[in-house]
Design a protein around this motif. Structure first.
Motif, PDB file in Angstrom:
ATOM      1  N   ARG A 145      17.449 132.569  82.857  1.00 41.19           N
ATOM      2  CA  ARG A 145      18.633 131.386  82.323  1.00 41.19           C
ATOM      3  C   ARG A 145      17.967 131.282  80.726  1.00 41.19           C
ATOM      4  O   ARG A 145      17.240 130.917  80.428  1.00 41.19           O
ATOM      5  CB  ARG A 145      18.576 130.023  82.709  1.00 41.19           C
ATOM      6  N   ARG A 203      22.665 131.148  74.716  1.00 41.25           N
ATOM      7  CA  ARG A 203      23.350 132.169  74.514  1.00 41.25           C
ATOM      8  C   ARG A 203      24.544 131.595  73.662  1.00 41.25           C
ATOM      9  O   ARG A 203      25.597 130.717  73.822  1.00 41.25           O
ATOM     10  CB  ARG A 203      24.672 132.497  76.017  1.00 41.25           C
ATOM     11  N   THR A 247      28.985 131.630  74.136  1.00 42.28           N
ATOM     12  CA  THR A 247      29.336 130.888  75.230  1.00 42.28           C
ATOM     13  C   THR A 247      29.284 129.441  75.357  1.00 42.28           C
ATOM     14  O   THR A 247      30.322 128.672  75.361  1.00 42.28           O
ATOM     15  CB  THR A 247      28.921 131.184  76.883  1.00 42.28           C
ATOM     16  N   ASN A 249      31.075 126.579  77.083  1.00 40.30           N
ATOM     17  CA  ASN A 249      29.979 126.350  78.304  1.00 40.30           C
ATOM     18  C   ASN A 249      29.253 125.056  77.533  1.00 40.30           C
ATOM     19  O   ASN A 249      28.378 125.003  76.468  1.00 40.30           O
ATOM     20  CB  ASN A 249      28.935 127.695  77.963  1.00 40.30           C
ATOM     21  N   LEU A 260      23.000 130.860  80.265  1.00 39.14           N
ATOM     22  CA  LEU A 260      24.060 131.199  81.081  1.00 39.14           C
ATOM     23  C   LEU A 260      22.346 132.095  81.993  1.00 39.14           C
ATOM     24  O   LEU A 260      21.792 132.380  81.641  1.00 39.14           O
ATOM     25  CB  LEU A 260      24.521 132.295  80.320  1.00 39.14           C
ATOM     26  N   GLU A 276      21.828 135.299  84.031  1.00 39.38           N
ATOM     27  CA  GLU A 276      21.717 136.253  83.874  1.00 39.38           C
ATOM     28  C   GLU A 276      20.273 137.805  84.407  1.00 39.38           C
ATOM     29  O   GLU A 276      19.800 137.164  84.503  1.00 39.38           O
ATOM     30  CB  GLU A 276      21.735 137.268  81.996  1.00 39.38           C
ATOM     31  N   ILE A 286      27.224 131.288  87.874  1.00 37.02           N
ATOM     32  CA  ILE A 286      26.473 132.925  87.285  1.00 37.02           C
ATOM     33  C   ILE A 286      27.895 133.472  87.175  1.00 37.02           C
ATOM     34  O   ILE A 286      28.861 133.112  87.525  1.00 37.02           O
ATOM     35  CB  ILE A 286      26.044 133.209  87.763  1.00 37.02           C
ATOM     36  N   ASP A 302      27.758 135.513  83.793  1.00 34.64           N
ATOM     37  CA  ASP A 302      27.460 136.842  83.176  1.00 34.64           C
ATOM     38  C   ASP A 302      28.248 138.086  83.950  1.00 34.64           C
ATOM     39  O   ASP A 302      28.142 138.504  85.127  1.00 34.64           O
ATOM     40  CB  ASP A 302      26.499 137.149  82.608  1.00 34.64           C
ATOM     41  N   ALA A 303      28.763 138.814  83.666  1.00 36.77           N
ATOM     42  CA  ALA A 303      29.672 140.191  83.685  1.00 36.77           C
ATOM     43  C   ALA A 303      28.136 141.179  84.179  1.00 36.77           C
ATOM     44  O   ALA A 303      28.560 141.967  85.250  1.00 36.77           O
ATOM     45  CB  ALA A 303      30.774 140.504  82.834  1.00 36.77           C
ATOM     46  N   LYS A 304      27.356 141.562  83.343  1.00 40.60           N
ATOM     47  CA  LYS A 304      26.910 142.736  83.624  1.00 40.60           C
ATOM     48  C   LYS A 304      26.130 141.825  85.482  1.00 40.60           C
ATOM     49  O   LYS A 304      25.271 142.942  86.427  1.00 40.60           O
ATOM     50  CB  LYS A 304      25.368 142.830  82.864  1.00 40.60           C
ATOM     51  N   THR A 305      25.510 140.687  85.239  1.00 38.51           N
ATOM     52  CA  THR A 305      24.622 140.098  86.300  1.00 38.51           C
ATOM     53  C   THR A 305      25.390 140.434  87.728  1.00 38.51           C
ATOM     54  O   THR A 305      25.433 140.896  89.003  1.00 38.51           O
ATOM     55  CB  THR A 305      24.358 138.847  86.122  1.00 38.51           C
TER      56      THR A 305
END
Length: 193
Positions: free
Chosen positions: A65, A68, A71, A76, A81, A83, A175, A177-180
């Protein structure tokens, strides 16, 4: 399927501060055979790697965490974020990079990683290819507190969460975050946890 002919005419550097923002002018051959000149901006930040650590025995995952700025600018309210651990390759190969980043950010020293796929994360504006990994972890692999590198301005909180809680956090929007999300869904689809 039509594959257009591309001819780059000119590349201009618009910014070269943290990363490089280029304006590229090129010609593209369309489906009907005509050629059109277009200009687009592309942000080059290098390629990266991301990993999701998981523990089958405890049914947990390790996430991070941190603040960012992009965001925060885009709504946000805290800028924080959650991640999966990630970093830029710099001059390393993806596997060595993610092992280094894992130790720096999470404090876990891992030796075996599994490459699961590669993906462009924002292909309309960013050149980056992200290499996705997973790895099993256990408590004895924890060799340091983690938290990132102070000289890189990192202030990372390490989170150990039950896998089912992490999935619920995707559903609730905690959550984002796309990659996460992609890696959590990978573990779910493959029935790893």
């Amino acid at each position: 399927m039509h594959t257009p002919d591309i001819n780059i005419i000119k590349t201009e550097i618009l910014s070269d501060n943290w990363y490089t923002l280029n304006k590229v002018t090129y010609t593209i051959t369309k489906k009907d055979g005509t050629t059109e000149t277009q200009s687009r901006e592309a942000y080059d930040r290098g390629n990266g790697a991301v990993i999701l650590l998981y523990n089958k025995v405890s049914g947990t995952v390790i996430l991070t965490r941190q603040f960012r700025l992009p965001t925060f600018i885009n709504g946000n309210s805290t800028g924080m974020l959650i991640e999966a651990c990630a970093g830029l390759l710099d001059d390393d190969n993806p596997e060595e990079c993610i092992k280094r980043e894992t130790e720096e950010e999470t404090g876990y020293k891992i030796s075996k990683v599994e490459k699961v796929f590669e993906a462009y994360m924002s292909p309309g504006s960013v050149t980056e290819i992200l290499h996705f990994f997973t790895a099993e972890y256990s408590p004895e692999m924890k060799t340091a507190d983690g938290g990132g590198l102070e000289e890189e301005g990192e202030n990372i909180e390490v989170l150990e969460l039950p896998f089912i809680d992490a999935l619920a956090m995707v559903d609730s929007g905690e959550i984002m975050d796309a990659k996460t999300i992609m890696l959590l869904q990978y573990l779910r689809i493959k029935n790893i946890l």
